[in-house]
Design a protein around this motif. Structure first.
Motif, PDB file in Angstrom:
ATOM      1  N   GLY A  36       0.587  -1.037  -0.058  1.00  0.00           N
ATOM      2  CA  GLY A  36      -0.011  -0.141  -0.128  1.00  0.00           C
ATOM      3  C   GLY A  36       0.754   1.387  -0.001  1.00  0.00           C
TER       4      GLY A  36
ATOM      5  N   GLY B 217       0.898   3.661  -3.286  1.00  0.00           N
ATOM      6  CA  GLY B 217       0.275   4.771  -2.996  1.00  0.00           C
ATOM      7  C   GLY B 217       1.143   6.085  -3.349  1.00  0.00           C
TER       8      GLY B 217
ATOM      9  N   LEU C 233      -9.742  10.678   1.053  1.00  0.00           N
ATOM     10  CA  LEU C 233      -9.208   9.258   0.840  1.00  0.00           C
ATOM     11  C   LEU C 233      -8.648   8.857   2.126  1.00  0.00           C
ATOM     12  CD1 LEU C 233      -7.560   9.506  -2.529  1.00  0.00           C
ATOM     13  CD2 LEU C 233      -9.805   8.416  -1.810  1.00  0.00           C
TER      14      LEU C 233
ATOM     15  N   GLY D 161      -9.330   5.235   3.921  1.00  0.00           N
ATOM     16  CA  GLY D 161      -8.281   4.352   4.162  1.00  0.00           C
ATOM     17  C   GLY D 161      -7.926   3.904   5.407  1.00  0.00           C
TER      18      GLY D 161
ATOM     19  N   LEU E 202     -10.725   1.718   6.342  1.00  0.00           N
ATOM     20  CA  LEU E 202     -10.568   0.348   5.795  1.00  0.00           C
ATOM     21  C   LEU E 202      -9.646  -0.467   6.519  1.00  0.00           C
ATOM     22  CD1 LEU E 202     -11.469  -1.513   3.849  1.00  0.00           C
ATOM     23  CD2 LEU E 202      -9.802  -0.538   2.178  1.00  0.00           C
ATOM     24  N   ALA E 203      -8.331   0.339   6.825  1.00  0.00           N
ATOM     25  CA  ALA E 203      -7.361  -0.439   7.615  1.00  0.00           C
ATOM     26  C   ALA E 203      -7.710  -0.784   9.235  1.00  0.00           C
ATOM     27  CB  ALA E 203      -6.116   0.408   7.642  1.00  0.00           C
TER      28      ALA E 203
ATOM     29  N   ASP F 267      -3.622  -2.999   3.307  1.00  0.00           N
ATOM     30  CA  ASP F 267      -2.869  -2.638   2.137  1.00  0.00           C
ATOM     31  C   ASP F 267      -3.440  -1.541   1.296  1.00  0.00           C
ATOM     32  OD1 ASP F 267      -0.193  -3.711   2.978  1.00  0.00           O
ATOM     33  OD2 ASP F 267      -0.429  -5.285   1.347  1.00  0.00           O
ATOM     34  N   THR F 268      -4.795  -2.077   0.997  1.00  0.00           N
ATOM     35  CA  THR F 268      -5.528  -0.767   0.122  1.00  0.00           C
ATOM     36  C   THR F 268      -5.880   0.212   1.180  1.00  0.00           C
ATOM     37  OG1 THR F 268      -6.529  -2.862  -0.726  1.00  0.00           O
ATOM     38  CG2 THR F 268      -7.803  -0.904  -1.050  1.00  0.00           C
ATOM     39  N   GLY F 269      -6.116   0.150   2.475  1.00  0.00           N
ATOM     40  CA  GLY F 269      -6.356   1.336   3.520  1.00  0.00           C
ATOM     41  C   GLY F 269      -5.071   2.153   3.431  1.00  0.00           C
TER      42      GLY F 269
ATOM     43  N   TYR G 170      -2.855   2.637   1.105  1.00  0.00           N
ATOM     44  CA  TYR G 170      -2.625   2.855  -0.319  1.00  0.00           C
ATOM     45  C   TYR G 170      -3.539   4.379  -0.237  1.00  0.00           C
ATOM     46  CZ  TYR G 170      -3.452   2.906  -5.345  1.00  0.00           C
ATOM     47  OH  TYR G 170      -3.403   3.164  -6.891  1.00  0.00           O
ATOM     48  N   LEU G 171      -4.690   4.196   0.419  1.00  0.00           N
ATOM     49  CA  LEU G 171      -5.735   5.432  -0.019  1.00  0.00           C
ATOM     50  C   LEU G 171      -5.346   6.554   1.053  1.00  0.00           C
ATOM     51  CD1 LEU G 171      -9.031   3.578   0.006  1.00  0.00           C
ATOM     52  CD2 LEU G 171      -7.938   4.601  -1.930  1.00  0.00           C
ATOM     53  N   VAL G 172      -4.563   6.196   2.334  1.00  0.00           N
ATOM     54  CA  VAL G 172      -4.266   7.072   3.194  1.00  0.00           C
ATOM     55  C   VAL G 172      -2.924   7.653   2.474  1.00  0.00           C
ATOM     56  CG1 VAL G 172      -3.063   7.491   5.283  1.00  0.00           C
ATOM     57  CG2 VAL G 172      -5.198   6.074   5.329  1.00  0.00           C
TER      58      VAL G 172
END
Length: 136
Positions: A35, A39, A69, A73, A76-77, A114-116, A118-120
Motif C-alpha cells: 500500500g 500509494g 481518501l 483509508g 478500511l485499515a 494494504d488498500t487502506g 494505499y488510500l491514506v
C-alpha cells in the motif's frame, strides 16, 4: 515547465503509472511492495499530471477530493485489523479466503489493510502537494 512534450507524455503516463501502482499494491502481500509504495506511485502520477497541465485540470480528473481518501483509508485499515476479533482471533491477525480469486490470488485481511494504507498515502501526499502548489 509546460512544454508540449511534457503535456503529451503526462497524458499517457497517468494511466500507466496508476496501473503500475495497482500492480504494486496487489503484489504487496506476497512480495515487496504494498500500500505505501503503491500509494506513492499513484501520487507521483497525479503530481506529474499537475505539473504538466495545472492543478485544476488534475483536480477535475480526480472525482473526489484527496483529503476524503484519508479517513476512508484509515477506516478500511482499522476494519481489516478488527475483523479477526469477530472470529475469536487477536487484533491484526491475518484471515484468508479458502478459494483464490483468479487474477488477484489469495484474498485476505492483509490486502484490505494494504488498500487502506494505499488510500491514506494518496490522500496525504496529494493534499500536501496541492496545498503547497496552490500557495505558489
Amino acid at each position: 515547465m509546460k512544454t508540449i512534450i511534457f503535456k503529451t507524455a503526462s497524458v499517457y503516463l497517468l494511466p500507466l503509472l496508476l496501473l503500475f501502482s495497482i500492480f504494486i499494491l496487489l503484489r504487496g502481500h506476497y512480495l515487496p511492495g504494498g500500500g505505501f509504495v503503491g500509494g506513492l506511485m499513484a501520487s507521483i502520477a497525479f503530481v506529474i499530471h499537475s505539473f504538466a497541465n495545472g492543478i485544476e485540470k488534475t483536480k477535475n480528473i480526480m472525482s473526489i477530493h484527496p483529503g476524503f481518501l484519508m479517513p476512508v483509508g484509515l477506516l478500511l485499515a482499522l476494519a481489516s485489523g478488527a475483523l479477526p476479533l469477530f472470529f475469536g482471533e487477536s487484533f491484526m491477525t491475518g484471515l484468508w479466503m479458502e478459494n483464490a480469486v483468479p487474477v488477484i490470488g489469495s484474498v485476505g485481511t492483509a490486502l484490505f489493510f494494504d488498500t487502506g494504507v494505499y488510500l491514506v498515502v494518496i490522500g496525504v501526499t496529494l493534499t500536501i502537494i496541492f496545498t503547497i502548489s496552490e500557495g505558489l
